[in-house]
Design a protein around this motif. Structure first.
Motif, PDB file in Angstrom:
ATOM      1  N   LYS A 142     -26.926  13.985  40.482  1.00 50.68           N
ATOM      2  CA  LYS A 142     -27.091  15.026  39.465  1.00 50.68           C
ATOM      3  C   LYS A 142     -25.941  16.035  39.485  1.00 50.68           C
ATOM      4  O   LYS A 142     -25.985  17.043  38.792  1.00 50.68           O
ATOM      5  CB  LYS A 142     -28.423  15.754  39.677  1.00 50.68           C
ATOM      6  N   GLY A 143     -24.917  15.766  40.309  1.00 46.63           N
ATOM      7  CA  GLY A 143     -23.769  16.672  40.371  1.00 46.63           C
ATOM      8  C   GLY A 143     -24.075  17.971  41.087  1.00 46.63           C
ATOM      9  O   GLY A 143     -23.451  19.005  40.819  1.00 46.63           O
ATOM     10  N   VAL A 144     -25.033  17.929  42.003  1.00 50.60           N
ATOM     11  CA  VAL A 144     -25.451  19.113  42.755  1.00 50.60           C
ATOM     12  C   VAL A 144     -25.178  18.882  44.237  1.00 50.60           C
ATOM     13  O   VAL A 144     -25.288  17.747  44.723  1.00 50.60           O
ATOM     14  CB  VAL A 144     -26.958  19.404  42.530  1.00 50.60           C
ATOM     15  N   THR A 145     -24.835  19.941  44.963  1.00 49.34           N
ATOM     16  CA  THR A 145     -24.569  19.816  46.394  1.00 49.34           C
ATOM     17  C   THR A 145     -25.613  20.576  47.215  1.00 49.34           C
ATOM     18  O   THR A 145     -26.358  21.404  46.676  1.00 49.34           O
ATOM     19  CB  THR A 145     -23.180  20.377  46.751  1.00 49.34           C
ATOM     20  N   ILE A 146     -25.630  20.302  48.505  1.00 43.21           N
ATOM     21  CA  ILE A 146     -26.524  21.035  49.404  1.00 43.21           C
ATOM     22  C   ILE A 146     -26.177  22.513  49.392  1.00 43.21           C
ATOM     23  O   ILE A 146     -27.058  23.374  49.463  1.00 43.21           O
ATOM     24  CB  ILE A 146     -26.420  20.473  50.839  1.00 43.21           C
ATOM     25  N   HIS A 147     -24.881  22.812  49.293  1.00 48.14           N
ATOM     26  CA  HIS A 147     -24.450  24.212  49.230  1.00 48.14           C
ATOM     27  C   HIS A 147     -25.089  24.924  48.039  1.00 48.14           C
ATOM     28  O   HIS A 147     -25.481  26.090  48.150  1.00 48.14           O
ATOM     29  CB  HIS A 147     -22.926  24.303  49.137  1.00 48.14           C
ATOM     30  N   ASN A 148     -25.190  24.232  46.907  1.00 54.06           N
ATOM     31  CA  ASN A 148     -25.818  24.826  45.719  1.00 54.06           C
ATOM     32  C   ASN A 148     -27.267  25.197  46.005  1.00 54.06           C
ATOM     33  O   ASN A 148     -27.732  26.271  45.623  1.00 54.06           O
ATOM     34  CB  ASN A 148     -25.770  23.848  44.543  1.00 54.06           C
ATOM     35  N   GLU A 206     -30.696  31.418  49.370  1.00 52.21           N
ATOM     36  CA  GLU A 206     -30.207  32.708  49.879  1.00 52.21           C
ATOM     37  C   GLU A 206     -30.381  33.808  48.843  1.00 52.21           C
ATOM     38  O   GLU A 206     -30.783  34.925  49.175  1.00 52.21           O
ATOM     39  CB  GLU A 206     -28.735  32.590  50.283  1.00 52.21           C
ATOM     40  N   ARG A 207     -30.084  33.482  47.569  1.00 51.26           N
ATOM     41  CA  ARG A 207     -30.255  34.489  46.507  1.00 51.26           C
ATOM     42  C   ARG A 207     -31.723  34.860  46.350  1.00 51.26           C
ATOM     43  O   ARG A 207     -32.061  36.030  46.154  1.00 51.26           O
ATOM     44  CB  ARG A 207     -29.697  33.953  45.176  1.00 51.26           C
ATOM     45  N   ARG A 208     -32.614  33.873  46.436  1.00 48.34           N
ATOM     46  CA  ARG A 208     -34.052  34.161  46.353  1.00 48.34           C
ATOM     47  C   ARG A 208     -34.490  35.056  47.509  1.00 48.34           C
ATOM     48  O   ARG A 208     -35.254  36.000  47.320  1.00 48.34           O
ATOM     49  CB  ARG A 208     -34.853  32.857  46.404  1.00 48.34           C
ATOM     50  N   HIS A 209     -33.990  34.760  48.691  1.00 44.65           N
ATOM     51  CA  HIS A 209     -34.346  35.549  49.882  1.00 44.65           C
ATOM     52  C   HIS A 209     -33.875  36.991  49.729  1.00 44.65           C
ATOM     53  O   HIS A 209     -34.624  37.933  50.021  1.00 44.65           O
ATOM     54  CB  HIS A 209     -33.718  34.916  51.120  1.00 44.65           C
TER      55      HIS A 209
END
Length: 203
Positions: free
Chosen positions: A183-189, A195-198
């Motif tokens: 899907k063009g997504v990485t673990i970093h994403n 992190e932003r939710r936290h």
């Protein structure tokens, strides 16, 4: 390349310590010193240049070995007298041939390494590769396989066989990374989102 304006740096006694860190693994690679001339040259060439206290001159890391430190980001501490430079090393760091000056291995988290392996397998189009065969069947098949692995892990979680549970967990995680990549997504994403939710919940 993000860097600190030279006027914001407190060059105490002309030299400041500089911590070098791998921008991918976050491993501390070495410590050196810079004066204003070394810092200016580092910014201009986007490669770390130190001031050598033994040679009494500017010294670009890699000028002999070609193992340069390519600058990705420069940060300054709260007292403005120490720099943290995040780099991409092009080879071993220590003159003794080790990854760091503390003889530590400079490795990325294996999950990120696994992403690279998956990417390489897909790009190389190895017909014998399980990854390539699954990718050829499309995202629906990858999703289905992920679902199957999730069910198998849940089933094993209800028993007391730790080995089988770990193996099914590994299969699930592998296929999850595979789906992310498709899907063009990485673990970093995913990590960045968590992190932003936290942070938003703790503000």
């Amino acid at each position: 390349m993000k860097h600190v304006p030279i006027k914001k740096i407190n060059f105490k006694d002309d030299l400041i310590p500089v911590i070098i860190q791998d921008h991918k693994t976050n491993k501390v690679l070495m410590l050196g010193y810079m004066n204003q001339e070394a810092y200016k040259k580092s910014i201009e060439e986007k490669k770390v240049t130190f001031y050598s206290r033994s040679k009494k001159r500017l010294w670009t890391k890699g000028e002999v070995s070609k193992n340069y430190l390519l600058i990705k980001k420069i940060l300054i501490d709260c007292d403005r007298d120490t720099l943290l430079i995040k780099v991409e090393p092009t080879g071993p760091i220590c003159h003794k041939g080790t990854d760091t000056c503390w003889k530590e291995m400079n490795k990325m988290n294996f999950l990120f390494h696994l992403e690279n392996i998956i990417s390489n397998r897909v790009n190389q189009k190895d017909e014998n590769s399980y990854v390539v065969k699954l990718f050829k069947k499309g995202v629906n098949k990858i999703s289905q396989k992920l679902g199957e692995e999730a069910v198998e892990m849940i089933i094993e979680s209800k028993d007391d066989n730790r080995s089988l549970f770990l193996n099914e967990s590994a299969d699930l995680l592998f296929h999850y990374i595979l789906l992310l990549y498709s899907k063009g997504v990485t673990i970093h994403n995913v990590i960045n989102l968590l992190e932003r939710r936290h942070k938003s919940k703790n503000h």
